[in-house]
Design an enzyme around this catalytic site. Structure first.
Site, PDB file in Angstrom:
ATOM      1  N   CYS A  42       0.820  -1.212   0.000  1.00 34.66           N
ATOM      2  CA  CYS A  42       0.000   0.000   0.000  1.00 34.66           C
ATOM      3  C   CYS A  42       0.852   1.258   0.000  1.00 34.66           C
ATOM      4  O   CYS A  42       0.654   2.154  -0.823  1.00 34.66           O
ATOM      5  CB  CYS A  42      -0.940  -0.004   1.207  1.00 34.66           C
ATOM      6  SG  CYS A  42      -1.970   1.475   1.302  1.00 34.66           S
ATOM      7  N   CYS A  79      -1.724   1.676  -2.967  1.00 32.83           N
ATOM      8  CA  CYS A  79      -2.728   2.726  -2.888  1.00 32.83           C
ATOM      9  C   CYS A  79      -2.171   4.135  -2.694  1.00 32.83           C
ATOM     10  O   CYS A  79      -2.705   5.083  -3.269  1.00 32.83           O
ATOM     11  CB  CYS A  79      -3.750   2.395  -1.799  1.00 32.83           C
ATOM     12  SG  CYS A  79      -3.122   1.493  -0.393  1.00 32.83           S
ATOM     13  N   LYS A 114      -0.255   5.331  -5.940  1.00 28.14           N
ATOM     14  CA  LYS A 114      -1.271   5.338  -6.994  1.00 28.14           C
ATOM     15  C   LYS A 114      -2.173   6.557  -6.855  1.00 28.14           C
ATOM     16  O   LYS A 114      -2.466   7.241  -7.837  1.00 28.14           O
ATOM     17  CB  LYS A 114      -2.107   4.065  -6.921  1.00 28.14           C
ATOM     18  CG  LYS A 114      -3.284   4.033  -7.871  1.00 28.14           C
ATOM     19  CD  LYS A 114      -4.230   2.909  -7.504  1.00 28.14           C
ATOM     20  CE  LYS A 114      -4.901   3.172  -6.167  1.00 28.14           C
ATOM     21  NZ  LYS A 114      -5.767   2.059  -5.737  1.00 28.14           N
ATOM     22  N   TYR A 149      -9.819  -3.444 -10.769  1.00 24.69           N
ATOM     23  CA  TYR A 149      -9.720  -2.022 -10.444  1.00 24.69           C
ATOM     24  C   TYR A 149      -8.328  -1.457 -10.694  1.00 24.69           C
ATOM     25  O   TYR A 149      -8.175  -0.290 -11.071  1.00 24.69           O
ATOM     26  CB  TYR A 149     -10.186  -1.760  -9.010  1.00 24.69           C
ATOM     27  CG  TYR A 149      -9.261  -2.254  -7.920  1.00 24.69           C
ATOM     28  CD1 TYR A 149      -8.290  -1.422  -7.382  1.00 24.69           C
ATOM     29  CD2 TYR A 149      -9.359  -3.548  -7.421  1.00 24.69           C
ATOM     30  CE1 TYR A 149      -7.445  -1.853  -6.376  1.00 24.69           C
ATOM     31  CE2 TYR A 149      -8.521  -3.991  -6.417  1.00 24.69           C
ATOM     32  CZ  TYR A 149      -7.560  -3.146  -5.910  1.00 24.69           C
ATOM     33  OH  TYR A 149      -6.717  -3.586  -4.920  1.00 24.69           O
ATOM     34  N   GLU A 155      -7.718   1.782 -12.977  1.00 22.34           N
ATOM     35  CA  GLU A 155      -7.086   2.963 -12.385  1.00 22.34           C
ATOM     36  C   GLU A 155      -5.851   3.384 -13.169  1.00 22.34           C
ATOM     37  O   GLU A 155      -5.657   4.571 -13.462  1.00 22.34           O
ATOM     38  CB  GLU A 155      -6.719   2.675 -10.925  1.00 22.34           C
ATOM     39  CG  GLU A 155      -7.936   2.594 -10.017  1.00 22.34           C
ATOM     40  CD  GLU A 155      -7.602   2.139  -8.610  1.00 22.34           C
ATOM     41  OE1 GLU A 155      -8.377   2.463  -7.697  1.00 22.34           O
ATOM     42  OE2 GLU A 155      -6.570   1.447  -8.420  1.00 22.34           O
ATOM     43  N   HIS A 187     -26.879  21.573   0.339  1.00 23.32           N
ATOM     44  CA  HIS A 187     -27.127  22.155  -0.987  1.00 23.32           C
ATOM     45  C   HIS A 187     -26.212  23.350  -1.234  1.00 23.32           C
ATOM     46  O   HIS A 187     -25.986  24.149  -0.328  1.00 23.32           O
ATOM     47  CB  HIS A 187     -28.594  22.602  -1.075  1.00 23.32           C
ATOM     48  CG  HIS A 187     -28.977  23.110  -2.419  1.00 23.32           C
ATOM     49  ND1 HIS A 187     -29.163  22.290  -3.509  1.00 23.32           N
ATOM     50  CD2 HIS A 187     -29.180  24.379  -2.862  1.00 23.32           C
ATOM     51  CE1 HIS A 187     -29.476  23.011  -4.558  1.00 23.32           C
ATOM     52  NE2 HIS A 187     -29.500  24.292  -4.190  1.00 23.32           N
ATOM     53  N   GLU A 205     -26.108  15.412  -2.066  1.00 23.82           N
ATOM     54  CA  GLU A 205     -27.506  15.521  -1.645  1.00 23.82           C
ATOM     55  C   GLU A 205     -28.428  14.657  -2.500  1.00 23.82           C
ATOM     56  O   GLU A 205     -29.553  14.343  -2.090  1.00 23.82           O
ATOM     57  CB  GLU A 205     -27.966  16.975  -1.673  1.00 23.82           C
ATOM     58  CG  GLU A 205     -28.088  17.574  -3.054  1.00 23.82           C
ATOM     59  CD  GLU A 205     -28.583  19.020  -3.028  1.00 23.82           C
ATOM     60  OE1 GLU A 205     -29.527  19.308  -2.270  1.00 23.82           O
ATOM     61  OE2 GLU A 205     -28.011  19.854  -3.759  1.00 23.82           O
TER      62      GLU A 205
END
Length: 451
Positions: free
Chosen positions: A42, A47, A50, A176, A180, A436, A441
């Site tokens: 990682c 991760c 990356k 993935y 990616e 908002h 939302e």
């Protein structure tokens, strides 16, 4: 028998370091052996770097959108070497942090290859150590199919250290990591093709998510080639690579990047000297408490092949430390409703069941789905759309799954993960007032059943 250590951890990745630190904090005598880099996949080739490259690739989007907001920019220039040098500096900083975390916790750090020589014995560079408990946390390793020319291809291990950005890249895979890196290479300016042997990438993700991402990547100009696979790779006289596909076509590129799966890293680990068994997929077989078929040896993380995510390895490491040395605090890892992100461009965020999984599990399902152009893009010519989706049990009103493709999907889905873990209903989503104006939302304003 008097042991040198209460716990000996093989592998200083996320799970191993977490288990070691907390075990030491609970009063155990702990050692960690690591032969490569502190922080594991990682931190070093996964991760963290990356995500830094993803950030770099995303700058191109910001530059493209700037004109709509009144900014006039000179033509930008990207320098791969600068990004990689800055990334390397950050990784070195994190390596130091991991070292300090271990040493300051009272853990004995042994930098060398560890090999099991018995159920309670480990050898590191010729020196033998005994331990009441041994924890294997050696992680995974990328694998490339055994085809002619496989040595000419690279994996994620090498991609982070390329000296130059390739002009033309073939990315092979449908998971993935492939998606990616295809986005990274394309976003930074490389002519990129993604090859996948199946009908559609990201198998196991929600069908709406997979289809929507395909459409958005095609809008961005990424060359997606499904039902395509490489038969062999040859090096041309000019140094470029020629990939011959199984259908006879030939593609020429500067780089062939494989992301076709990872295997458990068990090389020269000495499992034959113990009673540790592997499962049918080649991962270490463990019970619900991460104990292997050798009672004194445990295993966690990618090497057991359950959910191969860094936060899961951290949770497993914590569970092991607590069960062994602080049992009053022990609680098992809950593998349900784990939030997940794919840092594609646009990114995916998902938690809970897919529509397909919910139906397969026997739920009567209501689906709420919304596709819209984000407010930020209304002043630009960019036509990218965001997808948001809720999968709801029609009988109990419980929200079974939340899925998103669009900017900040990973950030948004983390909060929804808490809601699903708490058992939230669609009515509770509906009664929650939205922030908002935000994309998020939309998750609390979807009222019409799509199907």
């Amino acid at each position: 028998m008097a042991f040198d250590f209460d716990l000996f951890v093989i592998g200083a990745g996320s799970g191993g370091v977490r288990a070691a630190r907390f075990a030491a904090g609970f009063g155990a005598r702990v050692a960690v052996a690591e032969s490569r880099y502190l922080g594991g996949t990682c931190v070093n080739v996964g991760c963290v770097p990356k995500k830094l490259l993803v950030y770099g690739a995303h700058v191109a989007d910001e530059l493209e959108q700037a004109a709509g907001f009144g900014w006039t920019l000179e033509e930008g220039h990207f320098d791969w070497g600068t990004l990689i040098a800055n990334k390397n500096r950050e990784i070195e900083r994190l390596n130091g942090i991991y070292r300090n975390l271990l040493v300051n916790s009272g853990v004995t750090l042994l930098q060398g290859h560890a090999r099991l020589t018995g159920a309670n014995e480990v050898e590191v560079d010729g020196q033998r150590y005994t331990a009441e408990h041994i924890l294997i946390a050696t992680g995974g390793w990328p694998q490339v199919p055994d085809i002619p020319g496989k040595e000419l291809a690279i994996t994620s291990n090498e991609a982070f250290y390329l000296k130059d950005l390739p002009r033309r890249v073939l990315v092979v895979g449908g998971g993935y990591i492939a998606v990616e890196f295809a986005g990274i290479f394309q976003g930074l300016g490389a002519d990129t093709t993604l090859l996948y042997r199946g009908d559609l990438f990201l198998r196991g993700f929600d069908g709406s998510v997979r289809t929507h991402l395909k459409e958005e990547l095609e809008k961005r100009g990424l060359d997606l080639q499904f039902n395509a696979d490489i038969q062999r790779i040859d090096k041309l006289e000019d140094g470029r690579l020629k990939a011959t596909l199984k259908d006879g076509r030939e593609l020429v590129a500067d780089c062939v990047f494989y992301a076709t799966g990872r295997r458990p890293m068990l090389d020269n680990l000495g499992l034959e000297n113990t009673g540790v068994e592997l499962d049918a997929r080649g991962y270490i077989r463990v019970d619900e408490q991460y104990q292997t078929t050798a009672p004194s040896i445990l295993a966690i993380g990618d090497v057991i092949g359950r959910v191969q995510l860094t936060p899961v390895a951290l949770a497993e490491g914590m569970a092991v430390a607590r069960r062994l040395f602080k049992p009053e605090q022990y609680r098992p890892v809950d593998y349900q409703n784990i939030p997940t992100a794919v840092f594609s461009q646009p990114p995916i965020g998902t938690v809970g069941l897919t529509e397909e999984q919910a139906l397969e599990a026997g739920h009567k399902v209501q689906v709420f789905e919304s596709r819209f152009r984000a407010m930020k893009l209304t002043l630009t010519d960019i036509q990218e759309k965001t997808l948001m989706k809720l999968v709801v049990d029609a009988e109990t009103d419980k929200v079974l799954g939340c899925h998103m493709v669009g900017p900040d999907a990973g950030e948004i889905i983390q909060g929804l993960g808490i809601a699903l873990k708490a058992g939230a209903t669609k009515q509770q989503f509906d009664e929650t007032i939205g922030v908002h104006p935000t994309a998020a939302e939309e998750f609390v304003t979807m009222r019409t059943v799509t199907r």
